[in-house]
Design a protein around this motif. Sequence first.
Motif, mmCIF file in Angstrom:
data_model
loop_
_atom_site.group_PDB
_atom_site.id
_atom_site.type_symbol
_atom_site.label_atom_id
_atom_site.label_comp_id
_atom_site.label_asym_id
_atom_site.label_seq_id
_atom_site.Cartn_x
_atom_site.Cartn_y
_atom_site.Cartn_z
ATOM 1 N N TRP A 85 0.830 -1.200 0.000
ATOM 2 C CA TRP A 85 0.000 0.000 0.000
ATOM 3 C C TRP A 85 0.865 1.251 0.000
ATOM 4 O O TRP A 85 0.637 2.183 -0.782
ATOM 5 C CB TRP A 85 -0.914 0.005 1.231
ATOM 6 N N LEU A 86 1.875 1.287 0.864
ATOM 7 C CA LEU A 86 2.716 2.475 0.975
ATOM 8 C C LEU A 86 3.520 2.721 -0.291
ATOM 9 O O LEU A 86 3.615 3.851 -0.769
ATOM 10 C CB LEU A 86 3.642 2.333 2.186
ATOM 11 N N VAL A 87 4.109 1.660 -0.859
ATOM 12 C CA VAL A 87 4.932 1.824 -2.052
ATOM 13 C C VAL A 87 4.052 2.196 -3.246
ATOM 14 O O VAL A 87 4.391 3.100 -4.025
ATOM 15 C CB VAL A 87 5.738 0.547 -2.330
ATOM 16 N N ALA A 88 2.946 1.504 -3.427
ATOM 17 C CA ALA A 88 2.059 1.812 -4.549
ATOM 18 C C ALA A 88 1.517 3.228 -4.447
ATOM 19 O O ALA A 88 1.415 3.948 -5.451
ATOM 20 C CB ALA A 88 0.900 0.811 -4.596
ATOM 21 N N THR A 89 1.184 3.664 -3.236
ATOM 22 C CA THR A 89 0.685 5.024 -3.053
ATOM 23 C C THR A 89 1.762 6.041 -3.395
ATOM 24 O O THR A 89 1.478 7.082 -4.004
ATOM 25 C CB THR A 89 0.194 5.229 -1.617
ATOM 26 N N SER A 90 3.007 5.770 -3.022
ATOM 27 C CA SER A 90 4.090 6.701 -3.354
ATOM 28 C C SER A 90 4.281 6.790 -4.867
ATOM 29 O O SER A 90 4.570 7.870 -5.404
ATOM 30 C CB SER A 90 5.388 6.268 -2.670
ATOM 31 N N ILE A 91 4.118 5.686 -5.586
ATOM 32 C CA ILE A 91 4.226 5.696 -7.052
ATOM 33 C C ILE A 91 3.101 6.528 -7.655
ATOM 34 O O ILE A 91 3.312 7.354 -8.548
ATOM 35 C CB ILE A 91 4.208 4.259 -7.598
ATOM 36 N N LEU A 92 1.885 6.324 -7.178
ATOM 37 C CA LEU A 92 0.739 7.074 -7.692
ATOM 38 C C LEU A 92 0.874 8.567 -7.398
ATOM 39 O O LEU A 92 0.545 9.413 -8.233
ATOM 40 C CB LEU A 92 -0.549 6.536 -7.085
ATOM 41 N N ARG A 93 1.380 8.894 -6.217
ATOM 42 C CA ARG A 93 1.569 10.306 -5.887
ATOM 43 C C ARG A 93 2.578 10.955 -6.839
ATOM 44 O O ARG A 93 2.380 12.093 -7.272
ATOM 45 C CB ARG A 93 2.037 10.447 -4.447
ATOM 46 N N ALA A 94 3.654 10.247 -7.143
ATOM 47 C CA ALA A 94 4.651 10.793 -8.066
ATOM 48 C C ALA A 94 4.065 10.985 -9.460
ATOM 49 O O ALA A 94 4.397 11.946 -10.164
ATOM 50 C CB ALA A 94 5.869 9.866 -8.121
ATOM 51 N N MET A 95 3.172 10.088 -9.868
ATOM 52 C CA MET A 95 2.573 10.171 -11.194
ATOM 53 C C MET A 95 1.628 11.365 -11.334
ATOM 54 O O MET A 95 1.556 12.000 -12.387
ATOM 55 C CB MET A 95 1.807 8.879 -11.506
ATOM 56 N N TYR A 96 0.888 11.685 -10.273
ATOM 57 C CA TYR A 96 -0.173 12.685 -10.378
ATOM 58 C C TYR A 96 0.171 14.015 -9.698
ATOM 59 O O TYR A 96 -0.655 14.933 -9.720
ATOM 60 C CB TYR A 96 -1.469 12.134 -9.779
ATOM 61 N N LEU A 97 1.353 14.138 -9.117
ATOM 62 C CA LEU A 97 1.688 15.353 -8.382
ATOM 63 C C LEU A 97 1.688 16.585 -9.281
ATOM 64 O O LEU A 97 1.132 17.627 -8.931
ATOM 65 C CB LEU A 97 3.046 15.201 -7.696
ATOM 66 N N GLU A 98 2.300 16.484 -10.449
ATOM 67 C CA GLU A 98 2.386 17.642 -11.342
ATOM 68 C C GLU A 98 0.990 18.109 -11.766
ATOM 69 O O GLU A 98 0.711 19.315 -11.809
ATOM 70 C CB GLU A 98 3.231 17.299 -12.574
ATOM 71 N N THR A 99 0.106 17.166 -12.072
ATOM 72 C CA THR A 99 -1.262 17.537 -12.450
ATOM 73 C C THR A 99 -1.983 18.209 -11.296
ATOM 74 O O THR A 99 -2.681 19.214 -11.474
ATOM 75 C CB THR A 99 -2.044 16.286 -12.895
ATOM 76 N N PHE A 100 -1.818 17.672 -10.104
ATOM 77 C CA PHE A 100 -2.457 18.245 -8.919
ATOM 78 C C PHE A 100 -2.010 19.687 -8.708
ATOM 79 O O PHE A 100 -2.830 20.593 -8.520
ATOM 80 C CB PHE A 100 -2.127 17.398 -7.691
ATOM 81 N N LEU A 101 -0.701 19.933 -8.768
ATOM 82 C CA LEU A 101 -0.177 21.273 -8.526
ATOM 83 C C LEU A 101 -0.619 22.258 -9.610
ATOM 84 O O LEU A 101 -0.811 23.447 -9.340
ATOM 85 C CB LEU A 101 1.344 21.234 -8.430
ATOM 86 N N SER A 102 -0.774 21.759 -10.835
ATOM 87 C CA SER A 102 -1.166 22.650 -11.935
ATOM 88 C C SER A 102 -2.604 23.137 -11.803
ATOM 89 O O SER A 102 -2.977 24.126 -12.443
ATOM 90 C CB SER A 102 -0.992 21.936 -13.283
ATOM 91 N N LEU A 103 -3.418 22.473 -10.981
ATOM 92 C CA LEU A 103 -4.827 22.824 -10.842
ATOM 93 C C LEU A 103 -5.122 23.657 -9.596
ATOM 94 O O LEU A 103 -6.279 24.014 -9.354
ATOM 95 C CB LEU A 103 -5.681 21.555 -10.816
ATOM 96 N N ILE A 104 -4.078 23.960 -8.804
ATOM 97 C CA ILE A 104 -4.273 24.805 -7.630
ATOM 98 C C ILE A 104 -4.743 26.183 -8.082
ATOM 99 O O ILE A 104 -4.247 26.747 -9.059
ATOM 100 C CB ILE A 104 -2.965 24.932 -6.828
ATOM 101 N N GLN A 105 -5.712 26.755 -7.380
ATOM 102 C CA GLN A 105 -6.248 28.056 -7.747
ATOM 103 C C GLN A 105 -5.165 29.125 -7.738
ATOM 104 O O GLN A 105 -4.247 29.094 -6.899
ATOM 105 C CB GLN A 105 -7.372 28.458 -6.785
ATOM 106 N N ARG A 106 -5.279 30.052 -8.655
ATOM 107 C CA ARG A 106 -4.302 31.129 -8.771
ATOM 108 C C ARG A 106 -4.231 31.922 -7.459
ATOM 109 O O ARG A 106 -5.250 32.327 -6.899
ATOM 110 C CB ARG A 106 -4.688 32.058 -9.913
#
Length: 286
Positions: A85-106
């Motif tokens: 669970w911990l390793v898979a979650t860390s992989i998923l977080r790395a995959m989607y982090l850039e998309t998440f940050l790009s959607l933060i409100q201005r």
Amino acid sequence: MNGDTFAPPPPYYPTANTTLSHRRGDPHGRASINSLPLHLVHRILLLTLDRRATPSRFWSDPEEERVRRIWGLFRGLRGVNRVFWLVATSILRAMYLETFLSLIQRGFSSDPFPYDSSHLAEADQSDSTEDGRASTRSVYDGRARETAVFDRFIAIKVGEELRKVESELSEEGEGEREIFTRLQPAARIEDLLLTLPPNLIIPHPNPNVPPRPTLPLPQTHLSITLTPTWAQLYLHSSAVTTSKRGSKELVVEVRRTGTLEGTTKRIEEGLDDIQRRLVEWGGRVG
């Protein structure tokens, strides 16, 4: 030199660390998947996402296969054990982090990992503790508030991607909009509360004393509710990271500013006014 004249390799003798690792995996000393080092588990799970490393003859659409492999990592492999669970979650977080940050409100800030919330090092040593409490600790313990919102965003995105490859008629829901208009800003402020002075906010309450309507307040029992104009700070009878938050009461309501740090500063000023008896408990600071 003829290869036949080479001396045979030296015999293999298991080291103490190897023996300990096997015992951690199984009480009878048999090796198991639980005894694998973290870097090997990480490599194995990454290979499940690589079509060249683990080819499949059942899928012809590369995009559909990519999405279904991610879904398998998210929905299936994370349930194998705590380390998976911990390793898979860390992989998923790395995959989607850039998309998440790009959607933060201005104008808003974001820090999904303000402190170590993965417990990977703890998981690597959990079975070596005397009572094994770390190995039974919830994988959600220790997550920052925004980290939990980020994980929710990942769940929404993985589900949306799967529905899109299953049907072209699939439509996006309102979950993503709710995250970036309400949940992420509130969670970020809840994390920023830990930056306030200790006479106003403390990280953890005394476990023997339930939270009372008095300062300093335990951050673990606080939540933020946002409206377009106001930010409301609530004190809960139970920790907000648990499934049951219990009853809650309003501590202070402040006018929002253009930044999350500015709103947090307003909350600090409101709590300071309460401490100096300039504002009543549950009052509003304009």
